[in-house]
Design an enzyme around this catalytic site. Sequence first.
Site, PDB file in Angstrom:
ATOM      1  N   LYS A 100       0.826  -1.212   0.000  1.00  0.00           N
ATOM      2  CA  LYS A 100       0.000   0.000   0.000  1.00  0.00           C
ATOM      3  C   LYS A 100       0.867   1.272   0.000  1.00  0.00           C
ATOM      4  CE  LYS A 100      -3.085  -3.162   0.515  1.00  0.00           C
ATOM      5  NZ  LYS A 100      -4.386  -3.495   0.016  1.00  0.00           N
TER       6      LYS A 100
HETATM    7  C1  LIG Z   1      -5.231  -4.538   0.793  1.00  0.00           C
HETATM    8  C2  LIG Z   1      -6.680  -4.320   0.790  1.00  0.00           C
HETATM    9  C3  LIG Z   1      -7.493  -4.670   1.889  1.00  0.00           C
HETATM   10  C4  LIG Z   1      -6.986  -5.472   3.048  1.00  0.00           C
HETATM   11  O1  LIG Z   1      -5.885  -4.950   3.696  1.00  0.00           O
HETATM   12  P1  LIG Z   1      -4.906  -5.949   4.499  1.00  0.00           P
HETATM   13  O2  LIG Z   1      -4.051  -5.005   5.289  1.00  0.00           O
HETATM   14  O3  LIG Z   1      -4.144  -6.718   3.473  1.00  0.00           O
HETATM   15  O4  LIG Z   1      -5.742  -6.810   5.365  1.00  0.00           O
HETATM   16  C5  LIG Z   1      -8.827  -4.346   1.840  1.00  0.00           C
HETATM   17  N1  LIG Z   1      -9.371  -3.742   0.783  1.00  0.00           N
HETATM   18  C6  LIG Z   1      -8.635  -3.392  -0.293  1.00  0.00           C
HETATM   19  C7  LIG Z   1      -9.295  -2.677  -1.431  1.00  0.00           C
HETATM   20  C8  LIG Z   1      -7.275  -3.697  -0.338  1.00  0.00           C
HETATM   21  O5  LIG Z   1      -6.568  -3.381  -1.423  1.00  0.00           O
END
Ligand SMILES: *Cc1c(COP(=O)(O)O)cnc(C)c1O
Length: 423
Positions: free
Chosen positions: A208
Amino acid sequence: MKGQAGERLAIDGGPRAISTPLPHSMPGGFRIGSDEERAVIEVLRGKNLNRYGDADRPSRSQQLEIAFAQAFGVKHCVAVSSGTAALQCAMAAVGVGPGDEVIVPAYTWIATPGAALFAGALPVVAEIDASLTLDPADVERKITPRTKAIAAVHMRGGPSDMDALRGIAERRGVKLIEDTAQALGATYRGARLGTLGDVGAYSLQFSKIITSGEGGLICTNDEALWKRALMYHDVGGGMHYGLSDAEMLPGLSMRLSELHSAVALAQLGKLEPILADLRRNRAVLKAGIADAVKRAGLSLRAETDPEGDAGVCLVVFMHDPAAAKWAVEALRAEGAHAFQIYSGRRDYHVYCEWTPLVNKRSWHPDNAPWRDGPGAQLFDRDLCPQSIDLLSRAVHIDISPDLTSAQVEELTDAVNKVLGAGH
Ligand SMILES: *Cc1c(COP(=O)(O)O)cnc(C)c1O
């Protein structure tokens, strides 16, 4: 000028447009440095890894929550162990439960419908539009008397149409959750995404925009929702904040560790330069390929707020899926990082590929919200044809904040060469 139409493509044996390997887009991850090192060592030397351990000063998790709330102009924030946990807390906070429906977009990570499911609710899939986020018109159509919440997901750094979605939520009396996992820091009409609905959820996972490896955040301006999220994420959390016995609800353990919070705090300090670099690189690329896009009769992803986009990618819609597949191969041959968003292969980002949900698997036969309800055709491939059409024609071009201006120029040349080839 290089990158003209007619120049021999690398896929056909011509010279590559991109001369050096481009950095992969892990914006925060690639900027981990001495700030994060120092932050972690400080926590270790302090010998306090408990977020409630020191009455005299806020823990790293509490500092992170305060800093995030301040930077995002929002009243409350809770640091949690993942973006998925943040979504589960968000569902619990707004009171999603058995018998409820939650509208989710056809294009999102499986965690979004998963969080609705774990709350006992039925995820109902709505179409996306050319912004690759919820199509408000289809959301309107999918609302039933059972709808408790809409989960807007700001995919790939691009804001959903929040004016329309807020209007629908208010008019129809449903809650609005923002899954901002992929757009932390992006804005919509000047306000940070995640602060516009009832509750926002963010991820700090490694891929992210900023990261602590794993981690998440929840924010809200509503004190009652904050308390519910706080208790859900930590069964003992309410006590530390002086909530009364009458308010207390049972909770889980989704706390973010002090070590992760320390890294997240250091990364939060880098958010603005990361966003500025992403947006600059995206703007240069976008301007540089505009003519080629037009000449080829193609289009870019629709923007609900061009200034607000986080800048992590540029998406070009090709005429058909075969052209998208070819363009990706040609772009990769030139040295670009590109992929077809939906290639028909297993991918937990596309509703008809949410395998455990498609197969209606549940941990216990009595805890399957689709069993007796209206959920029989929930995830059929032909449920959202508009989404499948868009996603299978979409070519995603990665943008890193660490591209040099020479690399952005070469990337622009690569895209122009490929789009100019007339597929
Ligand atoms: C990455 C992601 C999540 C989940 O996040 P994690 O930290 O991996 O649990 C939820 N929604 C979207 C759109 C994502 O890209």
